[in-house]
Design an enzyme around this catalytic site. Sequence first.
Site, PDB file in Angstrom:
ATOM      1  CG  HIS A 270       0.845  28.429  41.987  1.00 31.70           C
ATOM      2  ND1 HIS A 270       2.119  27.936  42.046  1.00 31.70           N
ATOM      3  CD2 HIS A 270       0.433  28.304  40.699  1.00 31.70           C
ATOM      4  CE1 HIS A 270       2.468  27.533  40.829  1.00 31.70           C
ATOM      5  NE2 HIS A 270       1.473  27.738  40.000  1.00 31.70           N
ATOM      6  CG  ASP A 321      -5.906  28.473  35.378  1.00 26.92           C
ATOM      7  OD1 ASP A 321      -5.629  28.694  34.195  1.00 26.92           O
ATOM      8  OD2 ASP A 321      -5.591  27.435  35.969  1.00 26.92           O
TER       9      ASP A 321
HETATM   10  N1  ACO Z   1      -9.508  28.113  47.787  1.00 22.07           N
HETATM   11  C1  ACO Z   1      -9.608  27.999  49.110  1.00 22.07           C
HETATM   12  N2  ACO Z   1      -8.613  27.578  49.897  1.00 22.07           N
HETATM   13  C2  ACO Z   1      -7.466  27.248  49.303  1.00 22.07           C
HETATM   14  C3  ACO Z   1      -7.273  27.354  47.919  1.00 22.07           C
HETATM   15  C4  ACO Z   1      -8.351  27.799  47.158  1.00 22.07           C
HETATM   16  N3  ACO Z   1      -8.255  27.921  45.842  1.00 22.07           N
HETATM   17  N4  ACO Z   1      -6.029  26.952  47.602  1.00 22.07           N
HETATM   18  C5  ACO Z   1      -5.447  26.614  48.745  1.00 22.07           C
HETATM   19  N5  ACO Z   1      -6.311  26.791  49.777  1.00 22.07           N
HETATM   20  C6  ACO Z   1      -6.058  26.527  51.182  1.00 22.07           C
HETATM   21  C7  ACO Z   1      -6.267  25.062  51.507  1.00 22.07           C
HETATM   22  O1  ACO Z   1      -7.594  24.789  51.844  1.00 22.07           O
HETATM   23  C8  ACO Z   1      -5.316  24.894  52.646  1.00 22.07           C
HETATM   24  O2  ACO Z   1      -5.913  25.510  53.773  1.00 22.07           O
HETATM   25  P1  ACO Z   1      -5.737  24.898  55.242  1.00 22.07           P
HETATM   26  O3  ACO Z   1      -4.247  24.945  55.502  1.00 22.07           O
HETATM   27  O4  ACO Z   1      -6.543  25.811  56.094  1.00 22.07           O
HETATM   28  O5  ACO Z   1      -6.259  23.499  55.148  1.00 22.07           O
HETATM   29  C9  ACO Z   1      -4.130  25.749  52.262  1.00 22.07           C
HETATM   30  O6  ACO Z   1      -4.675  26.789  51.437  1.00 22.07           O
HETATM   31  C10 ACO Z   1      -3.059  24.996  51.497  1.00 22.07           C
HETATM   32  O7  ACO Z   1      -3.683  24.449  50.340  1.00 22.07           O
HETATM   33  P2  ACO Z   1      -3.258  23.117  49.611  1.00 22.07           P
HETATM   34  O8  ACO Z   1      -4.444  22.571  48.883  1.00 22.07           O
HETATM   35  O9  ACO Z   1      -2.525  22.203  50.536  1.00 22.07           O
HETATM   36  O10 ACO Z   1      -2.227  23.678  48.581  1.00 22.07           O
HETATM   37  P3  ACO Z   1      -1.646  22.877  47.365  1.00 22.07           P
HETATM   38  O11 ACO Z   1      -0.298  23.404  47.126  1.00 22.07           O
HETATM   39  O12 ACO Z   1      -1.802  21.404  47.543  1.00 22.07           O
HETATM   40  O13 ACO Z   1      -2.672  23.290  46.211  1.00 22.07           O
HETATM   41  C11 ACO Z   1      -3.676  24.158  44.353  1.00 22.07           C
HETATM   42  C12 ACO Z   1      -2.385  24.103  45.156  1.00 22.07           C
HETATM   43  C13 ACO Z   1      -4.071  22.737  43.929  1.00 22.07           C
HETATM   44  C14 ACO Z   1      -3.423  24.991  43.104  1.00 22.07           C
HETATM   45  C15 ACO Z   1      -4.794  24.770  45.220  1.00 22.07           C
HETATM   46  O14 ACO Z   1      -4.439  26.090  45.573  1.00 22.07           O
HETATM   47  C16 ACO Z   1      -6.147  24.740  44.528  1.00 22.07           C
HETATM   48  O15 ACO Z   1      -6.838  23.720  44.570  1.00 22.07           O
HETATM   49  N6  ACO Z   1      -6.550  25.878  43.873  1.00 22.07           N
HETATM   50  C17 ACO Z   1      -7.800  25.901  43.141  1.00 22.07           C
HETATM   51  C18 ACO Z   1      -7.626  25.279  41.767  1.00 22.07           C
HETATM   52  C19 ACO Z   1      -6.780  26.137  40.856  1.00 22.07           C
HETATM   53  O16 ACO Z   1      -6.985  27.338  40.750  1.00 22.07           O
HETATM   54  N7  ACO Z   1      -5.855  25.495  40.154  1.00 22.07           N
HETATM   55  C20 ACO Z   1      -4.985  26.174  39.177  1.00 22.07           C
HETATM   56  C21 ACO Z   1      -3.576  26.267  39.685  1.00 22.07           C
HETATM   57  S1  ACO Z   1      -2.543  27.144  38.574  1.00 22.07           S
HETATM   58  C22 ACO Z   1      -2.308  26.046  37.322  1.00 22.07           C
HETATM   59  O17 ACO Z   1      -2.222  24.866  37.500  1.00 22.07           O
HETATM   60  C23 ACO Z   1      -2.209  26.568  35.975  1.00 22.07           C
END
Ligand code: ACO
Length: 384
Positions: A270, A321
């Site tokens: 998140h 989710d």
């Molecule tokens: N699975 C694996 N790794 C993850 C995940 C994940 N779900 N989420 C974050 N990470 C990792 C990234 O790969 C990154 O790792 P690194 O630093 O080694 O490269 C680090 O955590 C930071 O992640 P970002 O993508 O930069 O975080 P951001 O704040 O941009 O993303 C997001 C947030 C889009 C929700 C992300 O966690 C994601 O894509 N999750 C999966 C989709 C999801 O569940 N979305 C629902 C969110 S809740 C909602 O909107 C209702």
Amino acid sequence: MAEQKINNIDVTDYPHINRGLDGIVAFSTTKSSIDGKTGELIFSGYHIDTLAENATFEEVCFLLWNDRLPNKTELDELNQKLRSKRNLPEPVLNYIKSTNKKAEPMAVLRTAVSMLADFQDDDADDTESAIAITAQIPSIIAAFDRARNGKEIVAPLKDGSTAFNFLYMLNGEKPGQAAERTMDLCLVLHAEHGMNASTFSCRTVCATESDIFSAVTGAIGALKGPLHGGANTAVMNTLLNLKKQGDDADPVAFTKGKLERKEKMMGFGHRVYKVFDPRAVHLRKMSKELSEETGHEYLYEWSEAMVKTMKEEKNIDPNVDFFSATVYYSIGIEPDLFTCIFTMSRVTGWTAHFFEQKANNRLIRPRALYVGDKNKEWVPVEKR
Ligand code: ACO
């Protein structure tokens, strides 16, 4: 200030490019407060745990729209208005019946909500429109699901809660108390959540002085994506695909494999929460109970195995989710409808933000730093 250059461009006018607008505070709001470090979530003054324990979805609607809880008369009035608006205009029903049965439910919902704008009373104000959209979204979802499955569309009831009526229209039979309470609690938990992508979209559309239907339609488009509300469907697909592997299904190996390939695990992570999402606490409990009741314990056990692996490997917790997927599945909802269910609830947060934006509006207009060429010579088309 010393001249700073990116791509040979003076960026002193653009002190900070913030991809994804992380940490940018663009508005003040009374709708919700999220503390990403402690996992505290508040809707207009009330802790999410208090609301989860006590509130109905309709009380939360009133709370978000008015920043206070309704008294008995006000709640009765709101319930009455919601019930009176549940029927869909004939052209919207015809669209739903005629649309591609394989269409994405969120795409159908987006179009149908946009159509609703043409069928409101001429003198309806934004509050009445917000009530109408909130009342009609469940009718759209249920009608589409029945139509695509070749079933008769069920007209809404003139009584009962939003949760009760939705399950009735979807399944063609009145739900029991437990199913109604589960659905209602899901609606309470998903109603509002700060400046997420869909709410920001809603406020951006509002800020151009466009109308509430356009703002909600835009928000639905944003919620649909798998990085936002679309993740709940993706979570369920993950679990169901794992099920297809039969005895070879291994949620731990699956999770590790995803991480090794640098793929995202849906339902985890998140932008704001760096701890367990407080909504997921409630959904996890419901997921456990319902999975046991419906003989799907393995889905819950696999979910927990994924949570443990994600924590150990990446220190990332599940978001709203993740467990909502198994909760909806356990009450018999098709996985591709999950994001529509989210919409049914979040429309209240969107419209609350619409009112707030409109009351203190400023056009939302950030800048982008141009990093392309500036001195290209024109070449006639026949010479390119
Ligand atoms: N699975 C694996 N790794 C993850 C995940 C994940 N779900 N989420 C974050 N990470 C990792 C990234 O790969 C990154 O790792 P690194 O630093 O080694 O490269 C680090 O955590 C930071 O992640 P970002 O993508 O930069 O975080 P951001 O704040 O941009 O993303 C997001 C947030 C889009 C929700 C992300 O966690 C994601 O894509 N999750 C999966 C989709 C999801 O569940 N979305 C629902 C969110 S809740 C909602 O909107 C209702």
